[in-house]
Structure formats: C-alpha cells, structure tokens
Design an enzyme around this catalytic site. Structure first.
Site: not given
Ligand code: COA
Length: 258
Positions: A110, A133
């Site tokens: 998003g 996604e």
């Molecule tokens: N929705 C909800 N929470 C999210 C999020 C999302 N799309 N993306 C990140 N967060 C949260 C994590 O759960 C984490 O929360 P916490 O500290 O309470 O556990 C916090 O943000 C930090 O993220 P984290 O994953 O620990 O950071 P990272 O540097 O290790 O990884 C990303 C960064 C972006 C690679 C990873 O967060 C990720 O893959 N996020 C989802 C991306 C995604 O699939 N987006 C499409 C959604 S439809």
C-alpha cells in the site's frame, strides 16, 4: 497518543507526514480515515496550493497496509477494504492540486500504491519499492496492479508483482517510477523547489494538466477530446489573458486562479 498524521502548511505547500514510525508507517484504518479527511481539506482550502506526502522516521515511507488488521477480515470485508483504499487513492490522483510523494525508505504494498497515486515521486537513496503481497497469499488491492503497469510497463510490473521482489532507488529511477533521487535531508527541499515553480503557474491550467494526464488511463474518456476541452477551458480564464499579455509586455505574469 501521537497523531497518525502530522501536517504543516508553509508557502501554500501542505506537508502530510504519516506518523507511525514504530510500525514503519503501515496504513491502518485510522491512517486511511485521517488521509480521507486531509483530502477533504486539500480540495476545499484555498490556502493549500500543493501537497507533499512523506513518512515519519528514517526507515520507511509506508511499509504497506497494516497486516495486523487482516486476520479478522472475511472476503466481503476485504473487498470493501480494497474499494475504500482505491477510492482514497483516486482522490489523490484526481486532486486538482499537485501531490508529490517524498519516499524516504520502504514504499511497499500500500505504500508503493500510495506513492504511485501521487502525481510524481522523489526518493532518497535508501528508498525501496515493491509489491510484496504475494508473500502473504494476496495481491495488491489499492490500485497497484494498474498503476505499476502504467508507470513502468507490464513486463517489469508483473515481474515485481509476481515475485514480490523489491527494487532500490536507482532501479526505480531507471524504470521511471521516481523522478529524482536526493539525500534524505534534501527530499522536502527538492519537492518544495519543484512545487514552488508549479505554484507560480495558473492554477486552472495546472488542474487541467492533471485531468488530461489522468485521461490517458481512463477507459471512459477520450484523452485527446479531453485535451481539446481542457485547452478551451484554460482559454476562457483571466489567467490566460494575463499570461499572454505579460509575455507580450515582457513581464512576469501574476496569476490569480481565475
Ligand atoms: N503492517 C503492520 N506492521 C508492520 C508492517 C505492515 N505492513 N510493516 C512493518 N510492520 C511492523 C513490524 O511488525 C514491526 O513491528 P513490531 O516492532 O511491533 O514487531 C515494525 O513494523 C518494524 O518492522 P520490522 O519487520 O521489525 O523491520 P525490518 O527492518 O526487520 O523489516 C520490512 C522491514 C519492511 C522488510 C518488513 O517490516 C516487512 O516485510 N513488512 C511488511 C511489508 C509488506 O508485506 N507489505 C505489504 C502489506 S499488504
């Protein structure tokens, strides 16, 4: 509790900062509701001439829809969610005032869709774009399958959407997904410089530039016909009289938006 959006109006430029840095600015329902309210303000407030959207903190623009809200949803709710997100992003895309995304880190799911609904994008070197996604067993739902194809072409878009792979800022620049890459601390300055140039033009002409560019991708419209209509509408403004007169008198035009 911290507000999920921070806003600031300076020199006609309204900056919206999505402010959930501990969740990488993920778009939960509260953020989407607040963004919709901000769009009401942007459309209605004559003091707002243009808009910047960015994310809070050094890591993310927006890391996607808030995945933690997905678990309780059934199919009907998921359809409603996608439709509501698409409608919100249409309001950004169709805004008569320019809206620029300053992408300061992850723009995923998003977040990439939000950035793509803006009129153009400026990125910092640590920006990463993607539609991951498929890793969750779903597909983009806020217009990503459409706008990514529009912006970078079908082959590149489908590779990204089907693989879930991310691209860095340089690749995004090469693909035409972003217009410029600047240091993180220069992002807002760069957008401000461009927006001030645009703000010095006739606002009605600017609104028609957006309408015509959007018409390219709207099946219900004929783009060239829209261009004729928009050209005529601009001709009928006081700003057109002022613009042409100022040129002939070798002076800078003073546009009033009329
Ligand atoms: N929705 C909800 N929470 C999210 C999020 C999302 N799309 N993306 C990140 N967060 C949260 C994590 O759960 C984490 O929360 P916490 O500290 O309470 O556990 C916090 O943000 C930090 O993220 P984290 O994953 O620990 O950071 P990272 O540097 O290790 O990884 C990303 C960064 C972006 C690679 C990873 O967060 C990720 O893959 N996020 C989802 C991306 C995604 O699939 N987006 C499409 C959604 S439809």
């Amino acid at each position: 509790m911290n507000p999920v959006l921070l806003t600031n109006l300076s020199d006609g430029i309204y900056t919206i900062t999505i402010n959930r840095p501990d969740k990488l600015n993920a778009l939960n329902q509260e953020v989407l509701r607040s963004l919709n309210q901000e769009l009401d303000t942007i459309y209605a407030d004559n003091n707002i001439k243009s808009v910047i959207i960015t994310g809070s903190g050094p890591k993310a623009f927006v890391a996607g829809a808030d995945i933690s809200e997905f678990n309780q949803m059934d199919e009907t709710q998921s359809r409603q969610m996608a439709k509501a997100g698409q409608d919100l992003f249409f309001r950004i895309e169709r805004s008569p005032k320019p809206i620029v995304a300053c992408v300061n880190g992850f723009a995923l799911g998003g977040g990439c869709e939000l950035a793509m609904s803006c009129h153009f994008r400026i990125a910092s070197p640590n920006a990463q774009f993607g539609q991951p996604e498929v890793n969750l067993g779903i597909i983009p739902g806020y217009g990503g399958t459409q706008r990514l194809v529009q912006l970078i072409g079908k082959g590149r878009a489908l590779e990204l959407i089907m693989s879930g792979n991310l691209i860095d800022a340089n690749t995004a620049l090469q693909y035409g997904l972003v217009n410029h890459i600047v240091a993180p601390e220069e992002l807002i300055n760069k957008a401000t410089t461009i927006l001030k140039t645009i703000q010095a033009k006739a606002p009605i002409a600017i609104a028609h530039c957006i309408i015509c560019a959007n018409a390219v991708f709207d099946e219900t419209q004929h783009g060239y016909e829209q261009e004729v209509n928009s050209f005529g509408a601009c001709f009928n403004t006081s700003d057109r009289v002022e613009g042409t007169q100022a040129f002939l008198e070798k002076r800078k035009p003073i546009f009033t938006g009329k």
